[in-house]
Design an enzyme around this catalytic site. Structure first.
Site, short mmCIF file in Angstrom:
data_model
loop_
_atom_site.label_atom_id
_atom_site.label_comp_id
_atom_site.label_asym_id
_atom_site.label_seq_id
_atom_site.Cartn_x
_atom_site.Cartn_y
_atom_site.Cartn_z
N SER A 49 0.79 -1.10 0.10
CA SER A 49 -0.09 0.10 0.04
C SER A 49 0.87 1.49 0.12
O SER A 49 0.20 2.38 -0.25
CB SER A 49 -0.88 0.05 1.16
OG SER A 49 -0.30 -0.15 2.47
N LYS A 102 -12.29 -0.99 1.08
CA LYS A 102 -11.43 -0.10 0.20
C LYS A 102 -12.06 -0.18 -1.15
O LYS A 102 -13.43 0.65 -1.24
CB LYS A 102 -10.12 -0.85 0.12
CG LYS A 102 -9.51 -0.77 1.32
CD LYS A 102 -7.98 -0.75 1.37
CE LYS A 102 -7.63 -0.22 2.60
NZ LYS A 102 -6.91 -1.23 3.47
N HIS A 121 -5.76 -4.12 -1.29
CA HIS A 121 -5.85 -3.31 -2.33
C HIS A 121 -6.05 -3.75 -3.74
O HIS A 121 -5.86 -3.09 -4.63
CB HIS A 121 -4.53 -2.39 -2.21
CG HIS A 121 -4.78 -1.26 -1.32
ND1 HIS A 121 -5.23 -0.14 -0.94
CD2 HIS A 121 -4.24 -1.51 0.18
CE1 HIS A 121 -5.00 0.48 0.08
NE2 HIS A 121 -4.32 -0.33 0.89
C1 LIG Z 1 -6.82 -1.72 4.83
C2 LIG Z 1 -5.83 -2.88 5.14
C3 LIG Z 1 -6.30 -3.99 6.15
C4 LIG Z 1 -7.35 -3.51 7.06
O1 LIG Z 1 -8.57 -3.93 6.32
P1 LIG Z 1 -9.78 -3.32 7.19
O2 LIG Z 1 -11.12 -3.77 6.73
O3 LIG Z 1 -9.94 -1.73 7.05
O4 LIG Z 1 -9.68 -3.43 8.63
C5 LIG Z 1 -5.59 -5.10 5.87
N1 LIG Z 1 -4.62 -5.40 5.25
C6 LIG Z 1 -4.11 -4.43 4.37
C7 LIG Z 1 -2.98 -4.59 3.36
C8 LIG Z 1 -4.94 -3.16 4.10
O5 LIG Z 1 -4.40 -2.14 3.46
#
Ligand SMILES: *Cc1c(COP(=O)(O)O)cnc(C)c1O
Length: 394
Positions: A183, A242, A211
């Site tokens: 990310s 996301k 992502h």
């Molecule tokens: C955003 C994210 C998470 C967490 O996900 P949520 O559903 O918002 O708790 C986990 N792993 C990665 C790589 C992320 O970017």
């Protein structure tokens, strides 16, 4: 007498002094591609709402309807009395979408990583992780008693070395875990290489596709289909927070995985289940992806245009392969100055600075959105050019 609470202010002030504190901006109204932040209309370049599904009429309608039919809350944890037909329907949709035998929906993606990883491996096992994996994976790994191996970012020779080390130590089980899309830089994991090595060494593979879902692969089905690896990744973890525009975590894989996961994950067993509106909106988000492929296409068209133009202006955009495009700034204060100047010009783009990235690798991280128009993108590009010169990056 000691003052047991003095550290609260002292540590906060230390964060402020070093510029490591968060200052919260206020979104007034929905998270739309053009939205109101702190009273000002801005072009949103830092939400994770890649496909603008959080504002899709079918998701909003599904959420409203579920409130009418099922109420505001679920009443319990899933394992006791909070398992609704809506949760099961959602899990069927996830499995269909991911082409897996089964799936399990958690309250968040964080809850998947923190709840499942420490159950998959324990004492006598080894967990092997990419050095740039997300914090929720790191915390999941911290909760295991397994031996830990960390390999240099995307380095397959490093991964193989860690697998050999696990064999040498007679590890009972081995788990290899990676982000699908990283990310901070927007690069994609070498999933074919990881799966091949995991298969060769008899390890489980686990990908965090937070992502990648809604972004990679045909119809945004994620990193597995992107690389043609269906059925070969043991645990596909993901999030609805996301590209899918709602909130919630998922684990997709075999029926055995799901039966094991929901009987063992403490975050799932001991925490209330998602409210009806959330479960229904998540299911609708999958149905939209299955029936309206144009959103994913627009996201990529926007990404390709924006990244190409940023480069032609003269910015270093790192080595992104996805709709996450960093604008490299060097020192932290330059990234912050550029972000502030952009905000003045009506563009909301977040600086990412040490300790999230190396001290000299501060950047603005832009996240593309399918709902942005060409006019929005041109306005953002103009602001980047003007302010990039102003703060001395160009
Ligand atoms: C955003 C994210 C998470 C967490 O996900 P949520 O559903 O918002 O708790 C986990 N792993 C990665 C790589 C992320 O970017």
């Amino acid at each position: 007498m000691r003052d047991p609470k003095a550290f609260l202010r002292a540590e906060y002030e230390e964060l402020v002094k070093n510029g490591f504190n968060w200052e919260l901006r206020e979104l007034q109204g929905p998270s739309t591609p053009r939205c109101i932040v702190d009273g000002k209309e801005v072009i949103m370049l830092c939400s994770n709402n890649y496909l603008n599904l959080s504002n899709h009429p079918r998701l909003k309608e599904a959420a409203k309807k579920a409130v009418d039919t099922h109420g505001a809350g679920s009443g319990s944890v899933r394992a006791i009395a909070g398992n609704m037909d809506l949760h099961f329907q959602l899990e069927k949709a996830i499995a269909r979408f991911k082409h897996t035998e089964a799936s399990l929906y958690y309250q968040t993606g964080f809850a998947v990583n923190a709840g499942l990883i420490p159950q998959l491996v324990g004492k006598g096992d080894t967990v092997i992780s990419d050095e740039l994996n997300h914090g929720s994976i790191i915390d999941g790994v911290r909760l295991t008693k397994a031996d830990r191996g960390v390999y240099p970012h995307s380095d397959m020779a490093g991964l193989e070395k860690a697998l050999k080390e696990a064999d040498k130590n007679n590890a009972r089980r081995v788990l290899v875990i990676t982000d699908g899309v990283f990310s901070m830089d927007g690069d994609i994991a070498n999933m074919p290489g990881i799966v091949k090595l995991a298969e060769e060494y008899g390890a489980m593979s686990y990908v965090d596709d937070a992502h990648g879902e809604g972004v990679l692969g045909p119809d945004g089905r994620g990193i597995g289909p992107h690389f043609g690896l269906e059925g070969r990744i043991d645990v596909e973890m993901g999030t609805f927070s996301k590209a899918l525009g709602v909130v919630g975590g998922l684990a997709a894989g075999s029926r055995d995985l799901v039966n094991f996961a929901f009987n063992r994950s403490r975050t799932w067993l001991l925490s209330g289940s998602a409210p009806p509106a959330t479960a229904a909106a998540c299911k609708a988000s999958i149905e939209v992806l299955e029936s309206e492929p144009q959103h994913v296409k627009t996201l990529w068209d926007n990404t390709n245009y924006f990244t190409k133009e940023l480069k032609s202006i003269g910015f270093d955009t790192g080595h992104s392969e996805t709709p996450i495009t960093p604008v490299m700034c060097g020192e932290s204060h330059k990234a912050k100055a550029l972000s502030d100047a952009m905000m003045e010009d009506g563009v909301f783009a977040l600086p990412i600075v040490f300790p999230m990235v190396a001290r000299d690798k501060a950047r603005i991280r832009t996240m593309m959105n399918a709902g942005l128009t060409r006019e929005d993108l041109d306005k953002a590009l103009e602001a980047f050019e003007r302010n990039g010169k102003k703060v001395g990056i160009l």
